[in-house]
Design a protein around this motif. Structure first.
Motif, mmCIF file in Angstrom:
data_model
loop_
_atom_site.group_PDB
_atom_site.id
_atom_site.type_symbol
_atom_site.label_atom_id
_atom_site.label_comp_id
_atom_site.label_asym_id
_atom_site.label_seq_id
_atom_site.Cartn_x
_atom_site.Cartn_y
_atom_site.Cartn_z
ATOM 1 N N PRO A 401 0.837 -1.204 0.000
ATOM 2 C CA PRO A 401 0.000 0.000 0.000
ATOM 3 C C PRO A 401 0.872 1.253 0.000
ATOM 4 O O PRO A 401 1.951 1.274 0.596
ATOM 5 C CB PRO A 401 -0.787 -0.118 1.310
ATOM 6 N N ILE A 402 0.407 2.285 -0.679
ATOM 7 C CA ILE A 402 1.203 3.503 -0.783
ATOM 8 C C ILE A 402 1.475 4.103 0.587
ATOM 9 O O ILE A 402 2.590 4.567 0.866
ATOM 10 C CB ILE A 402 0.517 4.507 -1.726
ATOM 11 N N ALA A 403 0.484 4.089 1.468
ATOM 12 C CA ALA A 403 0.684 4.641 2.812
ATOM 13 C C ALA A 403 1.826 3.939 3.537
ATOM 14 O O ALA A 403 2.643 4.583 4.216
ATOM 15 C CB ALA A 403 -0.606 4.530 3.617
ATOM 16 N N GLU A 404 1.883 2.627 3.414
ATOM 17 C CA GLU A 404 2.961 1.872 4.052
ATOM 18 C C GLU A 404 4.286 2.129 3.347
ATOM 19 O O GLU A 404 5.337 2.276 3.987
ATOM 20 C CB GLU A 404 2.643 0.380 4.032
ATOM 21 N N GLY A 405 4.253 2.187 2.019
ATOM 22 C CA GLY A 405 5.469 2.378 1.237
ATOM 23 C C GLY A 405 6.162 3.693 1.539
ATOM 24 O O GLY A 405 7.389 3.723 1.723
ATOM 25 N N VAL A 406 5.392 4.794 1.592
ATOM 26 C CA VAL A 406 6.022 6.090 1.853
ATOM 27 C C VAL A 406 6.590 6.142 3.279
ATOM 28 O O VAL A 406 7.648 6.741 3.518
ATOM 29 C CB VAL A 406 5.049 7.260 1.606
ATOM 30 N N LYS A 407 5.902 5.509 4.228
ATOM 31 C CA LYS A 407 6.376 5.503 5.619
ATOM 32 C C LYS A 407 7.688 4.728 5.742
ATOM 33 O O LYS A 407 8.658 5.218 6.343
ATOM 34 C CB LYS A 407 5.314 4.888 6.531
ATOM 35 N N ARG A 408 7.728 3.551 5.153
ATOM 36 C CA ARG A 408 8.935 2.727 5.260
ATOM 37 C C ARG A 408 10.085 3.325 4.455
ATOM 38 O O ARG A 408 11.248 3.272 4.879
ATOM 39 C CB ARG A 408 8.624 1.306 4.812
ATOM 40 N N CYS A 409 9.759 3.906 3.321
ATOM 41 C CA CYS A 409 10.788 4.568 2.519
ATOM 42 C C CYS A 409 11.374 5.747 3.287
ATOM 43 O O CYS A 409 12.589 5.947 3.329
ATOM 44 C CB CYS A 409 10.195 5.037 1.190
ATOM 45 N N HIS A 410 10.504 6.537 3.911
ATOM 46 C CA HIS A 410 10.947 7.668 4.727
ATOM 47 C C HIS A 410 11.904 7.207 5.831
ATOM 48 O O HIS A 410 12.960 7.822 6.050
ATOM 49 C CB HIS A 410 9.732 8.363 5.350
ATOM 50 N N GLU A 411 11.557 6.142 6.509
ATOM 51 C CA GLU A 411 12.379 5.659 7.615
ATOM 52 C C GLU A 411 13.770 5.231 7.127
ATOM 53 O O GLU A 411 14.787 5.533 7.760
ATOM 54 C CB GLU A 411 11.677 4.499 8.313
ATOM 55 N N GLU A 412 13.815 4.533 5.998
ATOM 56 C CA GLU A 412 15.113 4.087 5.475
ATOM 57 C C GLU A 412 15.941 5.257 4.956
ATOM 58 O O GLU A 412 17.171 5.284 5.125
ATOM 59 C CB GLU A 412 14.913 3.045 4.373
ATOM 60 N N LEU A 413 15.290 6.219 4.320
ATOM 61 C CA LEU A 413 16.023 7.392 3.841
ATOM 62 C C LEU A 413 16.611 8.171 5.016
ATOM 63 O O LEU A 413 17.778 8.598 4.980
ATOM 64 C CB LEU A 413 15.102 8.301 3.015
ATOM 65 N N GLU A 414 15.812 8.357 6.059
ATOM 66 C CA GLU A 414 16.299 9.085 7.229
ATOM 67 C C GLU A 414 17.490 8.364 7.866
ATOM 68 O O GLU A 414 18.460 9.002 8.308
ATOM 69 C CB GLU A 414 15.172 9.255 8.256
ATOM 70 N N ALA A 415 17.442 7.060 7.906
ATOM 71 C CA ALA A 415 18.561 6.296 8.462
ATOM 72 C C ALA A 415 19.819 6.484 7.610
ATOM 73 O O ALA A 415 20.937 6.596 8.136
ATOM 74 C CB ALA A 415 18.193 4.814 8.547
ATOM 75 N N SER A 416 19.634 6.539 6.294
ATOM 76 C CA SER A 416 20.765 6.756 5.395
ATOM 77 C C SER A 416 21.385 8.130 5.613
ATOM 78 O O SER A 416 22.618 8.276 5.649
ATOM 79 C CB SER A 416 20.316 6.610 3.935
ATOM 80 N N PHE A 417 20.543 9.149 5.779
ATOM 81 C CA PHE A 417 21.068 10.501 6.002
ATOM 82 C C PHE A 417 21.765 10.614 7.362
ATOM 83 O O PHE A 417 22.737 11.362 7.510
ATOM 84 C CB PHE A 417 19.950 11.535 5.879
ATOM 85 N N LYS A 418 21.290 9.880 8.357
ATOM 86 C CA LYS A 418 21.963 9.887 9.655
ATOM 87 C C LYS A 418 23.352 9.256 9.547
ATOM 88 O O LYS A 418 24.324 9.738 10.158
ATOM 89 C CB LYS A 418 21.119 9.140 10.688
ATOM 90 N N ARG A 419 23.463 8.202 8.765
ATOM 91 C CA ARG A 419 24.785 7.582 8.558
ATOM 92 C C ARG A 419 25.704 8.540 7.829
ATOM 93 O O ARG A 419 26.904 8.650 8.149
ATOM 94 C CB ARG A 419 24.637 6.280 7.754
ATOM 95 N N LEU A 420 25.156 9.267 6.867
ATOM 96 C CA LEU A 420 25.956 10.231 6.114
ATOM 97 C C LEU A 420 26.453 11.346 7.045
ATOM 98 O O LEU A 420 27.630 11.738 6.986
ATOM 99 C CB LEU A 420 25.124 10.835 4.988
ATOM 100 N N ALA A 422 26.906 11.176 10.215
ATOM 101 C CA ALA A 422 27.889 10.634 11.166
ATOM 102 C C ALA A 422 29.273 10.561 10.549
ATOM 103 O O ALA A 422 30.290 10.742 11.240
ATOM 104 C CB ALA A 422 27.435 9.246 11.633
ATOM 105 N N LYS A 423 29.362 10.303 9.259
ATOM 106 C CA LYS A 423 30.650 10.205 8.581
ATOM 107 C C LYS A 423 31.349 11.562 8.531
ATOM 108 O O LYS A 423 32.571 11.655 8.474
ATOM 109 C CB LYS A 423 30.460 9.687 7.160
ATOM 110 N N LYS A 424 30.549 12.642 8.541
ATOM 111 C CA LYS A 424 31.129 13.986 8.437
ATOM 112 C C LYS A 424 31.643 14.507 9.769
ATOM 113 O O LYS A 424 32.369 15.491 9.820
ATOM 114 C CB LYS A 424 30.082 14.952 7.880
ATOM 115 N N GLU A 425 31.207 13.872 10.847
ATOM 116 C CA GLU A 425 31.593 14.350 12.181
ATOM 117 C C GLU A 425 33.044 13.977 12.525
ATOM 118 O O GLU A 425 33.572 13.012 12.036
ATOM 119 C CB GLU A 425 30.635 13.760 13.239
#
Length: 425
Positions: A401-420, A422-425
């Protein structure tokens, strides 16, 4: 500037110096060296590059230029992996052709040298659309000289429009206009099987972005530091594309392969592509034209473009810059554009009669330039692209479902940006 071709290709071309030339074009430098150029594209790019190197060798006859050209068969994420592996193995090329999807990734790793001084010494670059240099710069530094660019347009088969008695798209058309047009262009046999689709819902990261931009949104925030997937307009855009497939049934479910061949064969009436498709459209003698993508909020579309940079590891930086001068010259830009490559970065090349000859509305490429936004290209583009496409494919296939897809995609993208971060620190 995401682009793919049907089959992988890697051509290596060694263009030796020693060309014969008259006293009027006597070499300006007797320096001996070898340069390695990694370019991207297809026949249009390779032909123009060969001719550019020939002009370079008229000035530098003792410089050998070895060329590898990559068709980006597996996308820019894989190209980044290839380039990083070359630098890690101490086997980097001197000059790289690459695209905006990779700029931040390469810049944060300081793999290329700033070209600000070189640009200031070349007033001829004023012929380029200013926005290209602006979008190629980051924190006051420019590492890549823009070349051809592509903005995603609606490419349509005029013959199929005529056969269906449908008017060609007009400037200012809306999502609803597009939807009704796609319905009229979808043809079924007596058994209800679809013989001709009205549209191909895109299967590529770059191609799908206009459906967000034209709705006043994006999958990432404005500075590409986080997800924007929870914006209701993102859901609205995804729902619209989903309904084209599953409610109106005017498009096949996006698969792994692109459907350019089906478009050329008259089995699909409209597709979202950039100017690069013109090369094969000319070969196929297709009666086609381009239209500005339809608007929900406005008619903003996406832009991607290529650029040449000098590797920080190059031992011949001045020669590499001289090579870039010929690779980005008006002659090279004009030839590539007319052969069907990207839209020339130099406006003078895009104004040539040969470029404007086909498609009939070729003038729209530059007309839309002020109404474009660059493809989202953060330093973690490799991850962002893969995460988004994985969930996008699942939502378009009705596997999630689109509602589930956007939520899970958001969570994974946010995790990726947090890793990024952390690398800059």
């Amino acid at each position: 500037m995401r682009r793919r071709f049907r089959s992988p290709l890697l051509l290596s071309l060694a263009l030796a110096a020693g060309l014969a030339f008259s006293g009027a074009s006597f070499a300006q430098s007797q320096e001996s060296a070898s340069l390695r150029l990694m370019a991207f594209g297809s026949d249009a790019q390779l032909t123009a590059i060969k001719h550019a190197i020939a002009r370079f060798n008229q000035k530098y006859p003792n410089v050998k230029v070895e060329v590898a050209i990559d068709p980006i068969s597996n996308g820019w994420g894989d190209y980044v992996t290839k380039v990083l592996s070359q630098f890690n193995a101490h086997n980097a090329y001197d000059v790289y052709g690459t695209a905006i999807e990779t700029f931040r990734t390469f810049e944060t790793r300081k793999l290329f040298v700033p070209l600000n001084d070189y640009i200031q010494k070349n007033p001829g670059f004023s012929d380029f659309a200013p926005s290209l240099f602006q979008q190629a710069s980051n924190q006051g530094q420019t590492y890549f000289i823009p070349i051809g660019w592509n903005n995603i347009m609606i490419n349509y088969n005029r013959a199929l429009f005529k056969a269906a008695g449908v008017e060609y798209p007009k400037q200012g058309w809306t999502w609803n206009d597009f939807r009704e047009t796609a319905k009229k262009l979808t043809v079924r046999d007596p058994a209800g099987n679809i013989k001709q689709y009205g549209y191909e819902v895109p299967n590529q990261f770059f191609f799908v972005q206009p459906w967000f931009y034209s709705n006043g949104t994006s999958i990432l925030n404005a500075d590409w530091t986080g997800s924007n997937m929870l914006d209701p307009k993102v859901t609205e855009s995804l729902q619209f594309l989903h309904d084209l497939i599953h409610v109106d049934k005017v498009s096949p479910i996006p698969g792994k392969d692109m459907l350019d061949n089906q478009y050329f064969a008259g089995q699909i009436a409209m597709i979202s592509r950039g100017h690069w498709i013109i090369e094969n459209a000319i070969k196929a003698k297709l009666d086609m034209d381009v239209a500005i993508p339809p608007a929900k909020v406005d008619d903003t579309t996406v832009i991607g473009f290529g650029g040449y940079g000098v590797a920080a590891t190059s031992q011949h930086k001045e020669l590499a810059e001289a090579l870039i001068t010929d690779l980005t010259s008006a002659e090279t830009q004009k030839e590539e554009g007319e052969l069907g490559g990207g839209v020339p970065g130099r406006k003078s090349a895009a104004d040539s009669p040969a470029f404007l000859k086909f498609p009939p509305s070729a003038f729209l490429y530059y007309q839309t330039l002020p109404h474009t936004k660059p493809v989202p290209a953060p330093a973690n583009f490799q991850e962002v692209e893969k995460i988004f496409i994985r969930y996008y494919d699942a939502m378009m296939a009705d596997e999630m479902p689109i509602a589930e897809g956007v939520k899970r995609c958001h969570e994974e993208l946010e995790a990726s940006f947090k890793r990024l971060a952390a690398k800059k620190e």
